[in-house]
Write a protein that holds these residues in place. Structure first.
Motif, PDB file in Angstrom:
ATOM      1  N   UNK A   4    -117.826 -40.189   2.265  1.00 23.48           N
ATOM      2  CA  UNK A   4    -117.203 -41.283   3.008  1.00 23.48           C
ATOM      3  C   UNK A   4    -115.680 -41.261   2.870  1.00 23.48           C
ATOM      4  N   UNK A   5    -115.098 -40.066   2.809  1.00 26.43           N
ATOM      5  CA  UNK A   5    -113.656 -39.877   2.675  1.00 26.43           C
ATOM      6  C   UNK A   5    -113.105 -40.479   1.389  1.00 26.43           C
ATOM      7  N   UNK A   6    -113.949 -40.591   0.375  1.00 20.90           N
ATOM      8  CA  UNK A   6    -113.526 -41.021  -0.955  1.00 20.90           C
ATOM      9  C   UNK A   6    -113.685 -39.849  -1.914  1.00 20.90           C
ATOM     10  N   UNK A   7    -112.693 -39.636  -2.778  1.00 12.35           N
ATOM     11  CA  UNK A   7    -112.746 -38.585  -3.790  1.00 12.35           C
ATOM     12  C   UNK A   7    -112.917 -39.245  -5.156  1.00 12.35           C
ATOM     13  N   UNK A   8    -114.014 -38.915  -5.831  1.00  8.53           N
ATOM     14  CA  UNK A   8    -114.375 -39.508  -7.111  1.00  8.53           C
ATOM     15  C   UNK A   8    -114.365 -38.412  -8.176  1.00  8.53           C
ATOM     16  N   UNK A   9    -113.683 -38.643  -9.291  1.00  5.32           N
ATOM     17  CA  UNK A   9    -113.652 -37.667 -10.385  1.00  5.32           C
ATOM     18  C   UNK A   9    -114.280 -38.282 -11.625  1.00  5.32           C
ATOM     19  N   UNK A  10    -115.252 -37.574 -12.206  1.00  2.00           N
ATOM     20  CA  UNK A  10    -115.855 -37.955 -13.478  1.00  2.00           C
ATOM     21  C   UNK A  10    -115.259 -37.027 -14.533  1.00  2.00           C
ATOM     22  N   UNK A  11    -114.486 -37.577 -15.471  1.00  6.35           N
ATOM     23  CA  UNK A  11    -113.749 -36.746 -16.418  1.00  6.35           C
ATOM     24  C   UNK A  11    -114.621 -36.132 -17.494  1.00  6.35           C
ATOM     25  N   UNK A  12    -115.883 -36.558 -17.580  1.00  9.17           N
ATOM     26  CA  UNK A  12    -116.772 -35.975 -18.578  1.00  9.17           C
ATOM     27  C   UNK A  12    -116.318 -36.286 -19.987  1.00  9.17           C
ATOM     28  N   UNK A  13    -116.363 -35.280 -20.866  1.00 10.04           N
ATOM     29  CA  UNK A  13    -115.982 -35.452 -22.272  1.00 10.04           C
ATOM     30  C   UNK A  13    -114.602 -34.830 -22.479  1.00 10.04           C
ATOM     31  N   UNK A  14    -113.635 -35.303 -21.721  1.00 11.19           N
ATOM     32  CA  UNK A  14    -112.306 -34.700 -21.708  1.00 11.19           C
ATOM     33  C   UNK A  14    -111.635 -34.806 -23.074  1.00 11.19           C
ATOM     34  N   UNK A  15    -111.083 -33.677 -23.560  1.00  8.09           N
ATOM     35  CA  UNK A  15    -110.463 -33.624 -24.886  1.00  8.09           C
ATOM     36  C   UNK A  15    -108.976 -33.305 -24.847  1.00  8.09           C
ATOM     37  N   UNK A  16    -108.396 -33.110 -23.689  1.00  3.38           N
ATOM     38  CA  UNK A  16    -106.966 -32.766 -23.639  1.00  3.38           C
ATOM     39  C   UNK A  16    -106.362 -33.304 -22.355  1.00  3.38           C
ATOM     40  N   UNK A  17    -105.053 -33.448 -22.353  1.00  2.18           N
ATOM     41  CA  UNK A  17    -104.358 -33.895 -21.151  1.00  2.18           C
ATOM     42  C   UNK A  17    -104.393 -32.779 -20.099  1.00  2.18           C
ATOM     43  N   UNK A  18    -103.999 -33.130 -18.891  1.00  2.00           N
ATOM     44  CA  UNK A  18    -104.094 -32.203 -17.772  1.00  2.00           C
ATOM     45  C   UNK A  18    -102.735 -31.573 -17.469  1.00  2.00           C
ATOM     46  N   UNK A  19    -102.761 -30.305 -17.137  1.00  2.00           N
ATOM     47  CA  UNK A  19    -101.537 -29.589 -16.784  1.00  2.00           C
ATOM     48  C   UNK A  19    -101.171 -29.879 -15.337  1.00  2.00           C
ATOM     49  N   UNK A  20     -99.939 -29.567 -14.929  1.00  2.00           N
ATOM     50  CA  UNK A  20     -99.588 -29.700 -13.508  1.00  2.00           C
ATOM     51  C   UNK A  20    -100.525 -28.888 -12.616  1.00  2.00           C
ATOM     52  N   UNK A  21    -100.984 -27.732 -13.114  1.00  2.00           N
ATOM     53  CA  UNK A  21    -101.914 -26.922 -12.326  1.00  2.00           C
ATOM     54  C   UNK A  21    -103.257 -27.636 -12.171  1.00  2.00           C
ATOM     55  N   UNK A  22    -103.719 -28.299 -13.240  1.00  2.00           N
ATOM     56  CA  UNK A  22    -104.957 -29.076 -13.151  1.00  2.00           C
ATOM     57  C   UNK A  22    -104.823 -30.195 -12.126  1.00  2.00           C
TER      58      UNK A  22
END
Length: 274
Positions: free
Chosen positions: A167-185
């Motif tokens: 429905x033109x919505x983007x949903x992100x589930x971060x899971x068990x994230x252990x580190x910050x995200x890079x500009x590439x991420x």
């Protein structure tokens, strides 16, 4: 009145070259500028009790089942459970289940045989896993990330940020994230409208690190998960309130969202659960 989609065209173009598991033509078609925090909800989300009401044509239903598990339902009737496990499960057998490696509350060795697709967010050989698939009116992709082991070492590609588009919505589930995200991420993820974020501050990313991730994503809606107890949740909410997020506590674990109901002021939508 200024458009709610004004900026970061250069960053959006840069994002096209990043390594998310999306076909290049599809990635180019689906990237769009992030929203700008200027006003509250354009129209209110629909709140429902479990079982979730069928979402309308341009809507998506999200139900917080508990821990890191959400039930996502599309207008086309596709159901998906995130971080599917043997302890916290939705009341229906989902058509799709995603899992992460961290520990047994995030995966199942014995998923219900009625599940059509089981998507593990890791590979045993520690190479990155990649998904780019459509199930009915739901698109599913992922971005591999690293996790810690119990001795403090690194398990490469042990987690996936799963991305769902409907429905033109983007949903992100971060899971068990252990580190910050890079500009590439961040470039690979592109526009994220709704982020499902672990906020325990210890087993996953620490609170300051999670706030850094959320500010970088600039998503209009943040839904906390993986918080174990009220005091942990309140600590996270206090930190985001200091960062000028609006806190919206919902009376039911299910919310039906659409692009029209997205806020343009960053909002933490707290659903009942744990």
């Amino acid at each position: 009145m200024p458009s709610p989609f004004p900026r970061l065209f250069a960053l959006a173009l840069l994002a096209l070259a990043a390594p998310l598991s999306v076909a290049p033509a599809q990635a180019q078609a689906e990237r769009c500028p992030k929203l700008v925090a200027t006003s509250p909800f354009l129209s209110p989300p629909r709140l429902t009790a479990i079982p979730a009401a069928m979402p309308g044509e341009r809507e998506v239903s999200l139900t917080f089942v508990g821990h890191a598990t959400f039930l996502i339902e599309t207008a086309g009737g596709v159901t998906l459970a995130t971080d599917y496990n043997d302890y916290v499960r939705p009341s229906v057998v989902p058509r799709v289940a995603t899992m992460n490696r961290a520990h047994s509350t995030h995966y199942s060795l014995n998923p219900d045989p009625g599940i059509e697709r089981v998507l593990k967010g890791w590979r045993e050989d520690r190479d990155p896993v990649h998904y780019d698939l459509e199930v009915g009116d739901l698109w599913i992709g992922n971005l591999p990330t690293n996790i810690r082991d119990w001795e403090g070492g690194t398990i490469k590609n042990g987690n996936s940020i799963f991305i769902f588009r409907a429905a033109d919505l983007c949903i992100a589930h971060l899971g068990h994230l252990h580190h910050t995200l890079t500009p590439e991420d961040l470039g690979a993820l592109g526009r994220i409208d709704i982020v499902l974020a672990p906020v325990d501050g210890s087993y996953t990313l620490d609170v300051d690190g999670m706030v850094e991730v959320l500010k970088a994503l600039e998503s209009p809606v943040v839904i906390p998960m993986h918080f174990f107890n009220p005091s942990t949740l309140e600590r996270f909410l206090a930190k985001l309130a200091d960062s000028r997020y609006t806190i919206a506590r919902q009376p039911t674990p299910t919310v039906v969202l659409s692009r029209a109901s997205l806020p343009t002021m960053p909002t933490v939508m707290v659903l009942p659960g744990r």
